[in-house]
Scaffold this active site. Structure first.
Site, PDB file in Angstrom:
ATOM      1  N   ASN A 189       0.835  -1.201   0.000  1.00 18.34           N
ATOM      2  CA  ASN A 189       0.000   0.000   0.000  1.00 18.34           C
ATOM      3  C   ASN A 189       0.868   1.248   0.000  1.00 18.34           C
ATOM      4  OD1 ASN A 189      -2.896   0.966   0.244  1.00 18.34           O
ATOM      5  ND2 ASN A 189      -1.871   2.198   1.807  1.00 18.34           N
ATOM      6  N   TYR A 198       0.229  10.215   3.942  1.00 16.59           N
ATOM      7  CA  TYR A 198      -0.102  10.564   5.319  1.00 16.59           C
ATOM      8  C   TYR A 198       0.966  11.523   5.820  1.00 16.59           C
ATOM      9  CZ  TYR A 198      -1.991   5.825   4.591  1.00 16.59           C
ATOM     10  OH  TYR A 198      -2.579   4.698   4.076  1.00 16.59           O
ATOM     11  N   ASP A 254      -4.955  21.788   9.070  1.00 20.97           N
ATOM     12  CA  ASP A 254      -5.355  20.757   8.110  1.00 20.97           C
ATOM     13  C   ASP A 254      -6.138  21.306   6.917  1.00 20.97           C
ATOM     14  OD1 ASP A 254      -5.551  18.006   7.276  1.00 20.97           O
ATOM     15  OD2 ASP A 254      -5.406  17.503   9.404  1.00 20.97           O
TER      16      ASP A 254
HETATM   17  C1  LIG Z   1      -1.838  16.639   0.908  1.00 15.37           C
HETATM   18  C2  LIG Z   1      -2.575  15.461   1.495  1.00 15.37           C
HETATM   19  C3  LIG Z   1      -2.360  15.111   2.823  1.00 15.37           C
HETATM   20  C4  LIG Z   1      -3.005  14.030   3.398  1.00 15.37           C
HETATM   21  N1  LIG Z   1      -2.746  13.708   4.700  1.00 15.37           N
HETATM   22  C5  LIG Z   1      -3.312  12.609   5.235  1.00 15.37           C
HETATM   23  C6  LIG Z   1      -2.983  12.214   6.551  1.00 15.37           C
HETATM   24  O1  LIG Z   1      -2.195  12.863   7.242  1.00 15.37           O
HETATM   25  N2  LIG Z   1      -3.537  11.077   7.040  1.00 15.37           N
HETATM   26  C7  LIG Z   1      -4.409  10.330   6.305  1.00 15.37           C
HETATM   27  O2  LIG Z   1      -4.863   9.301   6.792  1.00 15.37           O
HETATM   28  N3  LIG Z   1      -4.773  10.691   5.052  1.00 15.37           N
HETATM   29  C8  LIG Z   1      -4.230  11.814   4.498  1.00 15.37           C
HETATM   30  N4  LIG Z   1      -4.554  12.184   3.224  1.00 15.37           N
HETATM   31  C9  LIG Z   1      -5.558  11.408   2.479  1.00 15.37           C
HETATM   32  C10 LIG Z   1      -5.021  10.085   1.978  1.00 15.37           C
HETATM   33  O3  LIG Z   1      -3.789  10.239   1.334  1.00 15.37           O
HETATM   34  C11 LIG Z   1      -5.999   9.439   1.002  1.00 15.37           C
HETATM   35  O4  LIG Z   1      -7.236   9.269   1.658  1.00 15.37           O
HETATM   36  C12 LIG Z   1      -5.528   8.112   0.453  1.00 15.37           C
HETATM   37  O5  LIG Z   1      -6.504   7.590  -0.404  1.00 15.37           O
HETATM   38  C13 LIG Z   1      -5.246   7.114   1.538  1.00 15.37           C
HETATM   39  O6  LIG Z   1      -4.740   5.934   0.943  1.00 15.37           O
HETATM   40  P1  LIG Z   1      -5.131   4.507   1.521  1.00 15.37           P
HETATM   41  O7  LIG Z   1      -6.584   4.300   1.217  1.00 15.37           O
HETATM   42  O8  LIG Z   1      -4.242   3.563   0.788  1.00 15.37           O
HETATM   43  O9  LIG Z   1      -4.870   4.549   2.980  1.00 15.37           O
HETATM   44  C14 LIG Z   1      -3.915  13.277   2.629  1.00 15.37           C
HETATM   45  C15 LIG Z   1      -4.143  13.633   1.306  1.00 15.37           C
HETATM   46  C16 LIG Z   1      -3.495  14.710   0.735  1.00 15.37           C
HETATM   47  C17 LIG Z   1      -3.751  15.057  -0.696  1.00 15.37           C
HETATM   48 MN   LIG Z   2      -4.672   1.913  -0.474  1.00 19.75          MN
END
Ligand SMILES: Cc1cc2nc3c(=O)[nH]c(=O)nc-3n(C[C@H](O)[C@H](O)[C@H](O)COP(=O)(O)O)c2cc1C
Ligand SMILES: [Mn+2]
Length: 522
Positions: A209, A213, A322
């Site tokens: 994955n 984050y 945020d």
């Molecule tokens: C700039 C930016 C910062 C982000 N920061 C976070 C974060 O700190 N924690 C989090 O859980 N998702 C964060 N996200 C959202 C996740 O990257 C996004 O939901 C992603 O689909 C998660 O991938 P996963 O489903 O594989 O966990 C952020 C997105 C962006 C564009």
């Molecule tokens: Mn994912």
């Protein structure tokens, strides 16, 4: 030709007049962020709005490269994806609709009939793209290898975005008592890695994955991992935790320009971001083995931070300004220990800031909105189109357009959305008829305000909400509302004769168009 690395991408932006270099010495603490915020809210050089009718959609300014940042030899790139044009360049497309059509092609063949079958086919869809990652022996990301004591996060130009970031005394804490208990413990700094792809592996299936984050700096080799409990990184961590084992984790910065976007894409669990990135990239992403942990990372990364997450140790992470436009309150998150930092020679450090929209992440979010439309339609065929308006910062609001054919269809669509991946967190849903432009907020609000009887046409449900929602009574749990702003049918409650919406007849429109010059109105 598509850029292979983030640095190539920056050079390409420079050639296209989309980059400003800042040679003046600047502080990574707040100064870079304030400059980026001002630039990001100015018109973009190749400013255009694609579908979005909001004037804010043509903003974005230029990408910025800070070449002289206090405390580090490494230049900082920010706002690189902060406009429609730049996001399109990164994703190798002329516009997001064209990209969505490529995804549509994947979805098309012999669509199975039941929802379960459709859900099962999702992984195949992405695999069908046929661009799996491939392991290579060497990668530029390991031109310089710093292991053990030589690895030092404080040598990277990690920025502080907002004044109260990391400030536990500011009162921006989830649990004040916990903050007081933590007073004697190690507390974090205000510096956060914000544009890193966090690579983890499912210990049971081996699935990889990548999630974007944020990572809060605690010390030279210590950081906190802020993954929301609903995200895949957190899910992987719980699996490792149950085994009582350390979880290997790598933060990759840069890589092919599709990589940062791919890390943000809301793919269903088990669908690898690397496959999706390969599809976007047009060829498979090359991976190299990490030096100190059992993981692979994109070979073309600028910088890679290797380490492990301790199954027990927790840090009081936050507060952090945020993308909701508010600080997210400090709370307990797992501790990450760095075992190595590797980088290419003369790397660039990519970062971003989030805050009140529009910000850089708005354009990444719009890419997701378009790219995932075919998948959303496959799950919920009633949907013709949808939009995530700027002020809704992704999870707070969605406008959904349906072709209404039967009573309570809008309700059915609402409930389906509240069960669909990350769309399930949508707090305000407005469902409109086919003639409404969901990309024009005024048009949607007009129909919401005029077509709804609030008591009859709203649907309130309880369920999981975005972890960043500060209004919900509990963290990650609250209520959501849907408004049926479509024309009502008799079976949808007490409905009186419904009036027609005003529209001039086509003959008169044609006549006036033809004669327009004669009127002398310019
Ligand atoms: C700039 C930016 C910062 C982000 N920061 C976070 C974060 O700190 N924690 C989090 O859980 N998702 C964060 N996200 C959202 C996740 O990257 C996004 O939901 C992603 O689909 C998660 O991938 P996963 O489903 O594989 O966990 C952020 C997105 C962006 C564009
Ligand atoms: Mn994912």
């Amino acid at each position: 030709m598509a850029s292979e690395t983030f640095r190539d991408f920056i050079e390409q932006l420079d050639r296209d007049g989309e980059l400003a270099r800042v040679k003046t010495r600047v502080s990574p603490v707040l100064e870079v962020a304030e400059i980026a915020d001002r630039i990001g809210k100015s018109p973009a050089p190749h400013g255009h709005r694609e579908l979005d009718r909001s004037p804010a959609a043509s903003l974005g300014g230029k990408a910025l490269l800070f070449e002289n940042v206090e405390g580090s030899d490494i230049p900082v790139a920010i706002n690189t994806f902060g406009s429609y044009w730049r996001v399109n360049q990164a994703l190798g497309t002329d516009n997001l609709t064209a990209l969505a059509e490529r995804v549509q092609q994947l979805v098309k063949p012999e669509i199975p009939s039941t929802l379960i079958e459709k859900m099962k086919r999702l992984p195949d869809l992405v695999k069908m793209a046929g661009f799996p990652p491939k392991t290579v022996r060497n990668g530029i990301c390991q031109e310089v290898v710093l292991e053990g004591e030589r690895a030092d996060l404080t040598k990277l130009p990690i920025i502080q975005c907002w004044p109260l970031d990391g400030d536990l005394k500011s009162g921006q804490v989830f649990d004040v008592a916990a903050a007081q208990r933590a007073a004697g413990l190690q507390t974090g700094t205000g510096r956060y890695i914000t544009l890193g792809g966090v690579h983890t592996r499912n210990p049971e299936t081996g699935d990889r994955n990548i999630g974007m984050y944020r990572v809060q700096l605690f010390g030279p080799r210590k950081a906190a991992m802020h993954w929301h409990m609903h995200h895949d990184g957190a899910r992987h961590f719980r699996l490792w935790q149950r085994r009582g084992e350390k979880m290997p984790l790598a933060i990759a910065l840069g890589g092919e320009p599709v990589m940062p976007y791919a890390a943000t894409a809301p793919l269903p669990p088990g669908i690898e971001e690397l496959l999706f990135a390969g599809f976007l990239n047009g060829h498979g992403i090359e991976l190299v083995k990490c030096k100190t942990i059992d993981l692979e990372v994109p070979a073309n990364s600028e910088i890679v931070i290797e380490g492990y997450v301790d199954p027990q140790e927790k840090l009081l992470e936050g507060p952090f300004g945020d993308h909701t436009g508010f600080y997210s309150l400090a709370d307990w998150y797992p501790a990450f220990h760095v075992t190595a930092i590797t980088h290419r020679k003369n790397p660039v450090y990519p970062t971003t800031i989030v805050g009140k929209p529009p910000m850089e992440d708005y354009f990444l979010g719009k890419a997701t909105e378009r790219v995932f439309l075919p998948l959303l339609k496959m799950l919920i065929p009633d949907i013709v189109d949808y939009s995530l308006p700027i002020a809704g910062v992704f999870h707070n609001c969605a406008f959904v357009k349906i072709r209404k054919e039967y009573a309570f269809q809008a309700r059915r669509v609402m409930h389906a959305i509240w069960g669909a991946g990350q769309m399930a967190f949508t707090k305000f849903l407005v469902v409109v008829d086919e003639h409404v432009n969901v990309h024009d907020e005024q048009d949607v609000l007009f129909h919401l305000f005029s077509n709804c009887d609030p008591a009859r046409d709203s649907e309130i449900v309880h369920g999981p909400v975005d972890i960043l929602d500060h209004a919900s009574p509990d963290l990650g749990a609250g209520s959501k509302i849907g408004f049926d702003a479509t024309v009502k049918l008799p079976a949808e409650g007490k409905v009186r004769a419904w009036p027609k919406e005003l529209e001039m007849d086509p003959a008169t429109k044609d006549l006036v168009t033809r004669r327009w010059k004669e009127y002398g109105l310019g």
